[in-house]
Motif scaffolding. Structure first.
Motif, PDB file in Angstrom:
ATOM      1  N   MET A  40      -1.161 -13.192   5.185  1.00 30.09           N
ATOM      2  CA  MET A  40      -1.262 -14.511   4.561  1.00 30.09           C
ATOM      3  C   MET A  40      -1.701 -14.431   3.102  1.00 30.09           C
ATOM      4  O   MET A  40      -1.066 -15.010   2.208  1.00 30.09           O
ATOM      5  CB  MET A  40      -2.260 -15.385   5.330  1.00 30.09           C
ATOM      6  N   HIS A  41      -2.763 -13.714   2.853  1.00 28.77           N
ATOM      7  CA  HIS A  41      -3.351 -13.742   1.509  1.00 28.77           C
ATOM      8  C   HIS A  41      -2.603 -12.875   0.509  1.00 28.77           C
ATOM      9  O   HIS A  41      -2.639 -13.165  -0.687  1.00 28.77           O
ATOM     10  CB  HIS A  41      -4.842 -13.424   1.590  1.00 28.77           C
ATOM     11  N   THR A  42      -1.877 -11.858   0.967  1.00 30.53           N
ATOM     12  CA  THR A  42      -1.025 -11.137   0.025  1.00 30.53           C
ATOM     13  C   THR A  42       0.191 -11.995  -0.355  1.00 30.53           C
ATOM     14  O   THR A  42       0.614 -11.980  -1.510  1.00 30.53           O
ATOM     15  CB  THR A  42      -0.580  -9.767   0.570  1.00 30.53           C
ATOM     16  N   ILE A  43       0.695 -12.762   0.585  1.00 29.88           N
ATOM     17  CA  ILE A  43       1.775 -13.710   0.268  1.00 29.88           C
ATOM     18  C   ILE A  43       1.264 -14.735  -0.741  1.00 29.88           C
ATOM     19  O   ILE A  43       1.931 -15.030  -1.740  1.00 29.88           O
ATOM     20  CB  ILE A  43       2.298 -14.403   1.549  1.00 29.88           C
ATOM     21  N   ASP A  44       0.073 -15.279  -0.482  1.00 33.11           N
ATOM     22  CA  ASP A  44      -0.508 -16.259  -1.406  1.00 33.11           C
ATOM     23  C   ASP A  44      -0.735 -15.662  -2.796  1.00 33.11           C
ATOM     24  O   ASP A  44      -0.472 -16.314  -3.811  1.00 33.11           O
ATOM     25  CB  ASP A  44      -1.834 -16.797  -0.856  1.00 33.11           C
ATOM     26  N   ALA A  45      -1.218 -14.415  -2.844  1.00 34.59           N
ATOM     27  CA  ALA A  45      -1.479 -13.768  -4.133  1.00 34.59           C
ATOM     28  C   ALA A  45      -0.190 -13.598  -4.929  1.00 34.59           C
ATOM     29  O   ALA A  45      -0.152 -13.847  -6.134  1.00 34.59           O
ATOM     30  CB  ALA A  45      -2.158 -12.411  -3.911  1.00 34.59           C
ATOM     31  N   ARG A  46       0.855 -13.182  -4.252  1.00 37.65           N
ATOM     32  CA  ARG A  46       2.150 -13.045  -4.923  1.00 37.65           C
ATOM     33  C   ARG A  46       2.632 -14.403  -5.423  1.00 37.65           C
ATOM     34  O   ARG A  46       3.168 -14.521  -6.526  1.00 37.65           O
ATOM     35  CB  ARG A  46       3.177 -12.428  -3.988  1.00 37.65           C
ATOM     36  N   HIS A  47       2.457 -15.422  -4.608  1.00 40.19           N
ATOM     37  CA  HIS A  47       2.853 -16.788  -4.982  1.00 40.19           C
ATOM     38  C   HIS A  47       2.096 -17.253  -6.229  1.00 40.19           C
ATOM     39  O   HIS A  47       2.651 -17.967  -7.057  1.00 40.19           O
ATOM     40  CB  HIS A  47       2.605 -17.731  -3.806  1.00 40.19           C
ATOM     41  N   GLU A  48       0.849 -16.831  -6.366  1.00 39.17           N
ATOM     42  CA  GLU A  48       0.032 -17.191  -7.534  1.00 39.17           C
ATOM     43  C   GLU A  48       0.349 -16.322  -8.745  1.00 39.17           C
ATOM     44  O   GLU A  48      -0.184 -16.538  -9.828  1.00 39.17           O
ATOM     45  CB  GLU A  48      -1.462 -17.069  -7.205  1.00 39.17           C
ATOM     46  N   GLY A  49       1.192 -15.301  -8.562  1.00 34.46           N
ATOM     47  CA  GLY A  49       1.622 -14.468  -9.675  1.00 34.46           C
ATOM     48  C   GLY A  49       0.899 -13.143  -9.806  1.00 34.46           C
ATOM     49  O   GLY A  49       1.053 -12.446 -10.822  1.00 34.46           O
ATOM     50  N   ASP A  50       0.108 -12.760  -8.821  1.00 32.78           N
ATOM     51  CA  ASP A  50      -0.556 -11.461  -8.901  1.00 32.78           C
ATOM     52  C   ASP A  50       0.486 -10.360  -8.733  1.00 32.78           C
ATOM     53  O   ASP A  50       1.532 -10.556  -8.120  1.00 32.78           O
ATOM     54  CB  ASP A  50      -1.659 -11.329  -7.846  1.00 32.78           C
ATOM     55  N   SER A  51       0.183  -9.187  -9.284  1.00 34.59           N
ATOM     56  CA  SER A  51       1.160  -8.101  -9.286  1.00 34.59           C
ATOM     57  C   SER A  51       1.082  -7.272  -8.012  1.00 34.59           C
ATOM     58  O   SER A  51       0.031  -7.148  -7.391  1.00 34.59           O
ATOM     59  CB  SER A  51       0.930  -7.188 -10.498  1.00 34.59           C
ATOM     60  N   GLU A  52       2.221  -6.703  -7.673  1.00 40.13           N
ATOM     61  CA  GLU A  52       2.293  -5.797  -6.534  1.00 40.13           C
ATOM     62  C   GLU A  52       1.323  -4.633  -6.736  1.00 40.13           C
ATOM     63  O   GLU A  52       0.645  -4.221  -5.806  1.00 40.13           O
ATOM     64  CB  GLU A  52       3.714  -5.261  -6.364  1.00 40.13           C
ATOM     65  N   GLN A  53       1.261  -4.117  -7.946  1.00 38.02           N
ATOM     66  CA  GLN A  53       0.413  -2.973  -8.221  1.00 38.02           C
ATOM     67  C   GLN A  53      -1.053  -3.263  -7.913  1.00 38.02           C
ATOM     68  O   GLN A  53      -1.736  -2.464  -7.275  1.00 38.02           O
ATOM     69  CB  GLN A  53       0.572  -2.542  -9.678  1.00 38.02           C
ATOM     70  N   ARG A  54      -1.547  -4.415  -8.349  1.00 39.14           N
ATOM     71  CA  ARG A  54      -2.943  -4.772  -8.070  1.00 39.14           C
ATOM     72  C   ARG A  54      -3.181  -4.936  -6.571  1.00 39.14           C
ATOM     73  O   ARG A  54      -4.214  -4.545  -6.060  1.00 39.14           O
ATOM     74  CB  ARG A  54      -3.320  -6.059  -8.814  1.00 39.14           C
ATOM     75  N   LEU A  55      -2.224  -5.494  -5.878  1.00 42.47           N
ATOM     76  CA  LEU A  55      -2.373  -5.665  -4.430  1.00 42.47           C
ATOM     77  C   LEU A  55      -2.355  -4.318  -3.718  1.00 42.47           C
ATOM     78  O   LEU A  55      -3.137  -4.090  -2.796  1.00 42.47           O
ATOM     79  CB  LEU A  55      -1.285  -6.592  -3.894  1.00 42.47           C
ATOM     80  N   TYR A  56      -1.482  -3.412  -4.142  1.00 37.92           N
ATOM     81  CA  TYR A  56      -1.410  -2.088  -3.516  1.00 37.92           C
ATOM     82  C   TYR A  56      -2.682  -1.285  -3.762  1.00 37.92           C
ATOM     83  O   TYR A  56      -3.101  -0.511  -2.906  1.00 37.92           O
ATOM     84  CB  TYR A  56      -0.214  -1.285  -4.045  1.00 37.92           C
ATOM     85  N   LEU A  57      -3.271  -1.445  -4.932  1.00 38.03           N
ATOM     86  CA  LEU A  57      -4.441  -0.650  -5.302  1.00 38.03           C
ATOM     87  C   LEU A  57      -5.770  -1.242  -4.817  1.00 38.03           C
ATOM     88  O   LEU A  57      -6.807  -0.588  -4.939  1.00 38.03           O
ATOM     89  CB  LEU A  57      -4.493  -0.476  -6.824  1.00 38.03           C
ATOM     90  N   LEU A  58      -5.741  -2.428  -4.272  1.00 39.22           N
ATOM     91  CA  LEU A  58      -6.975  -3.135  -3.954  1.00 39.22           C
ATOM     92  C   LEU A  58      -7.897  -2.363  -3.011  1.00 39.22           C
ATOM     93  O   LEU A  58      -9.121  -2.382  -3.190  1.00 39.22           O
ATOM     94  CB  LEU A  58      -6.671  -4.523  -3.386  1.00 39.22           C
ATOM     95  N   SER A  59      -7.362  -1.670  -2.050  1.00 38.12           N
ATOM     96  CA  SER A  59      -8.227  -0.939  -1.122  1.00 38.12           C
ATOM     97  C   SER A  59      -8.951   0.219  -1.816  1.00 38.12           C
ATOM     98  O   SER A  59      -9.953   0.715  -1.308  1.00 38.12           O
ATOM     99  CB  SER A  59      -7.440  -0.419   0.087  1.00 38.12           C
ATOM    100  N   ALA A  60      -8.465   0.625  -2.981  1.00 43.66           N
ATOM    101  CA  ALA A  60      -9.097   1.690  -3.769  1.00 43.66           C
ATOM    102  C   ALA A  60      -9.448   1.170  -5.165  1.00 43.66           C
ATOM    103  O   ALA A  60      -9.307   1.871  -6.162  1.00 43.66           O
ATOM    104  CB  ALA A  60      -8.174   2.888  -3.854  1.00 43.66           C
TER     105      ALA A  60
END
Length: 154
Positions: free
Chosen positions: A57-77
Motif C-alpha cells: 500500500m505505502h510503496t504505491i502511495d509513495a510512487r503516486h506522490e512522486g517518490d523515486s524508485e531508488q529511494r524506495l529500494y534503498l529504504l531498508s538500508a
C-alpha cells in the motif's frame, strides 16, 4: 512460525467501530507532515514489522506522490544511503525505528533529541502520532494476514 492454517478474523468486519476509529486516527496523524516523509515512515515501520500488505500500500502511495524508485529500494538500508534522504527524513526514520522497536532501547534520548532538533514541537508530535498509528495498522495487517496486491489508491 506455525504452519496451521486458521481462518483469521477480519477486524473491519467484526470490530467496525475500532476499525473506523483507526481510520480516523490515521487521517489525523498526517496533518502538517510532508506526504513523502509520511510514506517513508509508513514503509519503514512496515518493513520492520513484516507487513506485506502495508508495504504494498505505502510503496504505491509513495510512487503516486512522486517518490523515486531508488529511494524506495534503498529504504531498508537508508543509513548506508543517507545521501538520498534529507536530514529531516533521516531523523524521522531513526525515530520510526526506535518507536517501532520500542522494546529494544525504549526510544533513546539521543534519537529523540535528533528528531526534536529536526522538527518543530507540533510537527514532532504529529510524527510520533504517525509512527504509533502505522504500528497499529501493521499489527492489524500481520495479525489478520492481510494479503498484498489488492490495494487501489483511488
Amino acid at each position: 512460525m506455525s504452519t496451521a492454517t486458521h481462518r483469521r478474523v477480519k477486524i473491519a468486519t467484526h470490530a467496525p467501530d475500532f476499525y473506523q476509529a483507526l481510520i480516523a486516527l490515521d487521517a489525523q496523524s498526517t496533518t502538517g507532515l510532508d506526504p513523502l516523509l509520511v510514506n517513508l515512515v509508513r514503509i519503514r515501520a512496515s518493513q520492520l514489522n513484516g507487513c506485506a500488505y502495508c508495504l504494498d500500500m505505502h510503496t504505491i502511495d509513495a510512487r503516486h506522490e512522486g517518490d523515486s524508485e531508488q529511494r524506495l529500494y534503498l529504504l531498508s538500508a537508508w543509513r548506508e544511503a543517507r545521501k538520498f534522504y534529507s536530514e529531516k527524513e533521516q531523523a524521522a526514520l531513526e525515530l520510526t525505528e526506535a518507536i517501532t522497536l520500542i522494546s529494544v532501547d525504549h526510544v533513546p534520548d539521543d534519537v529523540y533529541e535528533i528528531a526534536a532538533n529536526a522538527f518543530e514541537e507540533k510537527e514532532l508530535a504529529q510524527l510520533i502520532g504517525l509512527i504509533i498509528t502505522i504500528n497499529a495498522w501493521t499489527r492489524v495487517g500481520v495479525t489478520g494476514r492481510m494479503e498484498p496486491g489488492h490495494y487501489n489508491p483511488s
